[in-house]
Scaffold this active site. Structure first.
Site, PDB file in Angstrom:
ATOM      1  CG  ASP A 231      -1.928   1.064   1.273  1.00 54.75           C
ATOM      2  OD1 ASP A 231      -2.737   1.141   0.343  1.00 54.75           O
ATOM      3  OD2 ASP A 231      -1.916   1.851   2.237  1.00 54.75           O
ATOM      4  CD  GLU A 283      16.303 -14.849   3.600  1.00 54.27           C
ATOM      5  OE1 GLU A 283      15.658 -15.515   4.447  1.00 54.27           O
ATOM      6  OE2 GLU A 283      16.929 -13.807   3.904  1.00 54.27           O
TER       7      GLU A 283
END
Length: 575
Positions: A231, A283
């Site tokens: 956002d 990751e």
């Protein structure tokens, strides 16, 4: 591929072609995905309290899988006082009780995985709720304390600090600063809130804020989400010294105040944040993504989607281009050209939870509602039939473009905005902060109609919905449309299935010059010609097999006014 090659490959199309984008085989599901936005409080209410919930989403996920979308993006469902429909978060790692529990979230994720639907969640890092434990600690701590440094507190200006620290304005109206009171009732410092006063901005100059949001990212990645829609991704970092700003509160361009100079948006240090986040997502594997809600121009937007930052960014210039064929062509050309330069795909979108639905916006021949405002019963009303026809044409035109597409819940039903919303029922803070001068965004957020013969049209069988469903939604309910091969829903199903079959999301784009005019626009994607006719008269089509058209009778090789068609071109295409 050269333009000469393209022309020879499409011998049956006499129009010259201008190639601007080549087909892509770069890895990444998100490069060509169709992502469906779910606004949880308005999707489906399973517990009967009048507000949609996670169990309701779980129950209807098969409908979205049947629609053939790739992923679902959930607007905020976190714990919140709901002053701004969940964009005021009080706990980023818990579910608000009105939506359910973390167990309900895990059940929803399991169902999404079963249906091969990815889930993206909203993240609100610019601000939180004033009920967040960190802000409550800041209120209780003295000026200059580590607790206050999590947010943007400043001493006031003027006599006795009675004036706000600067002249910044809230997006929702009024000043962007609120003064707090000490334990003895005496006035103290001011805190910054670019949105509602219940939404204090975080201080992203503080490493502790970075650490907290990295914890939040890992919490949801560990629960299996495929990424985050961020956002107001351009707002996190503010210019040093918080200089005055005389331009628009949203940082848009205005006379004498170009948007790129807005001190509360697009600061260079914001990119370091997203590079760190990208490393965390990597990751977890190459299939986790970040999508920016960044209200900046296209050339600056490319900075958010460089190879080591975000994967996607919302294309607001496309959303705001409307049905102006010259603007559309310019935005599409610029989007593909600029984003190709950083190896990123473009995204395309026509509606979301912040704008009037395009089935209503396109019902005006002249000016309609301004951005961020709804349509009230006293306003000039859209032509609903015209709006739905144009919405279907615009959606088909958009879904033929290469790149990723975002759909807003209910647009596959051709839903218009809710207009007859009583003042007492309105919940958008814009309405309250402007004294009703601006209606706000409630109209695009009314609940969905699922089953035409059921109570509340199948949204929920208990309490009245949090916003009223328009009477017109009865004939637009999903079950009624599913039974009709000529319905808006059937068109979306056909479009999305054909889009996948033809590989349009991975395709190329060349403008078909002879079919681009002041009232029509056409491009070739692979071996598919896409033509939108906004003229008042039918348009004769070139040679080729009509695969799908958005509206109008099958009139041979003529395309009805306000319609779009996809054609298979004899002899191949641009790939």
């Amino acid at each position: 591929m050269s333009v000469d090659t393209v022309i020879s490959a499409t011998a049956s199309l006499t129009s010259p072609l201008s190639l601007i984008h080549e087909a892509s085989s770069a890895p990444g599901w998100w490069r060509s995905a169709v992502i469906y936005q779910v606004y949880p409080r308005s999707f489906r209410d399973l517990n009967g309290d009048g507000i949609g919930d996670l169990a309701g989403i779980t129950a209807e996920l098969p409908q979205l899988a049947e629609l053939d979308v790739d992923a679902v993006w959930l607007s905020p469902f976190y714990k919140s006082p709901q002053r701004d429909a969940g964009y005021d978060v009080s706990d980023y790692c818990d579910v608000d009780p009105i939506f359910g529990t973390l167990m309900d979230f895990d059940i929803m994720m399991a169902e999404a995985n079963r249906l091969d639907l990815r889930v993206i969640v909203d993240l609100v890092p610019n601000h939180c709720s004033d009920q967040h434990v960190a802000f409550q600690a800041a209120l209780a701590a003295p000026a200059g304390s580590p607790e206050r440094d999590m947010f943007i507190f400043r001493d006031g200006a003027g006599h006795d600090g009675n004036e706000p620290p600067n002249n910044w304005q809230s997006h929702f109206g009024g000043p962007a600063w609120t003064r707090i009171m000490g334990p003895d009732g005496s006035p103290e410092q001011w805190y910054l809130h670019l949105f509602d006063s219940s939404q204090p901005d975080f201080n992203w100059d503080n490493p502790a804020v970075h650490a907290e949001f990295e914890r939040v990212l890992r919490f949801w990645l560990d629960r299996g989400v495929s990424g985050f829609r961020v956002d107001v991704a351009h707002a996190l970092v503010k210019a040093p010294g918080l200089p005055a700003w005389g331009g628009r509160p949203d940082g848009g361009n205005s006379d004498g105040f170009p948007g790129h100079e807005a001190p509360m948006f697009g600061q260079p240090a914001v990119h370091d944040i997203y590079r760190a986040w990208r490393r965390i997502l990597d990751e977890y594997g190459p299939d986790r993504i970040l999508c920016a809600e960044a209200g900046v121009d296209l050339h600056r937007l490319a900075h958010w989607v460089r190879p080591d930052e975000m994967h996607q960014a919302f294309n607001f210039p496309y959303l705001h281009a409307g049905l102006d064929v010259y603007r559309l062509r310019g935005v599409i050309t610029d989007s593909l050209t600029v984003l190709n330069g950083v190896g990123a795909p473009s995204t395309w979108v026509l509606s979301n939870h912040d704008v009037v639905r395009h089935a209503s916006r396109f019902g005006y021949n002249g000016s309609g509602p301004r951005d961020g405002d709804g349509i009230g019963p006293a306003d000039h009303q859209p032509d609903t039939g015209l709006g739905r026809r144009r919405a279907a044409a615009a959606s088909m035109f958009m879904l033929g473009l290469p790149g990723a597409a975002y759909l807003y819940q209910g647009e596959e039903l051709g839903l218009p905005d809710g207009i007859d919303i009583p003042e007492h029922a309105r919940q958008d803070p814009t309405f309250a902060r402007t004294g009703g001068e601006r209606l706000g965004r409630d109209g695009c957020r009314v609940p969905l109609p699922w089953r035409s013969a059921e109570r509340h049209l199948g949204f929920g069988d208990g309490d009245d919905p949090w916003l009223p469903l328009p009477a017109s939604f009865t004939e637009l309910a999903r079950d009624a449309q599913a039974a009709s091969p000529s319905s808006h829903l059937s068109l979306y199903r056909n479009m999305l299935a054909l889009r996948r079959e033809l590989g349009l999301g991975r395709g190329s784009l060349a403008w078909a010059e002879d079919w681009c005019s002041g009232s029509s626009l056409a491009y070739v994607n692979g071996a598919t010609l896409v033509i939108m006719n906004l003229n008042h008269e039918p348009l004769e089509l070139p040679a080729g097999h009509v695969l799908l058209r958005s509206a109008g009778p099958d009139a041979g090789h003529f395309l009805a006014s306000g319609a779009t068609a996809w054609l298979r071109i004899d002899g191949g295409g641009t790939e």
